[in-house]
Design a protein around this motif. Structure first.
Motif, PDB file in Angstrom:
ATOM      1  N   ALA A 150      -7.278  19.758 -14.035  1.00  0.00           N
ATOM      2  CA  ALA A 150      -6.704  20.326 -15.065  1.00  0.00           C
ATOM      3  C   ALA A 150      -5.251  20.352 -15.363  1.00  0.00           C
ATOM      4  O   ALA A 150      -4.867  20.129 -16.473  1.00  0.00           O
ATOM      5  N   LEU A 151      -4.553  20.207 -14.428  1.00  0.00           N
ATOM      6  CA  LEU A 151      -2.879  19.881 -14.802  1.00  0.00           C
ATOM      7  C   LEU A 151      -2.948  18.162 -15.100  1.00  0.00           C
ATOM      8  O   LEU A 151      -2.062  18.126 -15.918  1.00  0.00           O
ATOM      9  N   ALA A 152      -3.957  17.404 -14.432  1.00  0.00           N
ATOM     10  CA  ALA A 152      -3.743  16.110 -14.887  1.00  0.00           C
ATOM     11  C   ALA A 152      -4.022  15.921 -16.397  1.00  0.00           C
ATOM     12  O   ALA A 152      -3.396  15.134 -17.133  1.00  0.00           O
ATOM     13  N   ARG A 153      -5.009  16.613 -16.844  1.00  0.00           N
ATOM     14  CA  ARG A 153      -5.307  16.627 -18.244  1.00  0.00           C
ATOM     15  C   ARG A 153      -4.291  16.960 -19.019  1.00  0.00           C
ATOM     16  O   ARG A 153      -4.018  16.685 -20.227  1.00  0.00           O
ATOM     17  N   SER A 154      -3.553  17.988 -18.775  1.00  0.00           N
ATOM     18  CA  SER A 154      -2.376  18.733 -19.422  1.00  0.00           C
ATOM     19  C   SER A 154      -1.315  17.458 -19.738  1.00  0.00           C
ATOM     20  O   SER A 154      -0.497  17.734 -20.489  1.00  0.00           O
ATOM     21  N   LEU A 155      -1.264  16.453 -18.690  1.00  0.00           N
ATOM     22  CA  LEU A 155      -0.145  15.656 -18.922  1.00  0.00           C
ATOM     23  C   LEU A 155      -0.603  14.381 -19.673  1.00  0.00           C
ATOM     24  O   LEU A 155       0.289  13.517 -19.853  1.00  0.00           O
ATOM     25  N   HIS A 156      -1.655  14.261 -20.143  1.00  0.00           N
ATOM     26  CA  HIS A 156      -2.180  13.064 -21.047  1.00  0.00           C
ATOM     27  C   HIS A 156      -1.755  13.272 -22.476  1.00  0.00           C
ATOM     28  O   HIS A 156      -1.451  14.388 -22.988  1.00  0.00           O
TER      29      HIS A 156
END
Length: 119
Positions: free
Chosen positions: A113-119
């Protein structure tokens, strides 16, 4: 999924999994500390470390050229380190396995979830 929803989902998933583990007989007793981990304890600690993950993600977004990649690497490394303490506290095998599983569950919900928010 935004960061707050990811945090709430992680807390709920981990706490429900701990309740299920307790229902099937895992005692979550930590002999070295003389305590039993409560369900509220799982929720609080999960929430705290989810917020730590958010802080790391925000910092990497600000200061890294590749924040998602760096975040995943950092979070997976920290998750691996978090798997060590359950083996060191003198708990029984069922508690150790459950704690490791709960750490992995929290990571499986929060990291993507956090990785997706960084794209």
């Amino acid at each position: 999924m935004n960061r707050v929803l990811a945090t709430l989902a992680t807390i709920v998933a981990t706490t429900l999994a701990a309740a299920l583990a307790r229902a099937v007989g895992v005692d979550f007793e930590i002999p070295d500390g003389g305590e039993t981990i409560s369900l509220a304890g799982f929720a609080v600690v999960t929430g705290f470390f989810a917020v730590v993950g958010i802080v790391i993600a925000v910092a990497l977004r600000r200061w890294s050229a590749r924040p998602a990649e760096r975040f995943v690497w950092t979070a997976v490394s920290l998750t691996a380190i978090s798997l060590v303490p359950p083996f060191l506290v003198g708990a029984n095998t069922a508690t150790i396995v459950a704690l490791v599983g709960l750490h992995l569950l929290a990571a499986a919900v929060m990291i993507p979830a956090l990785a997706r928010s960084l794209h």
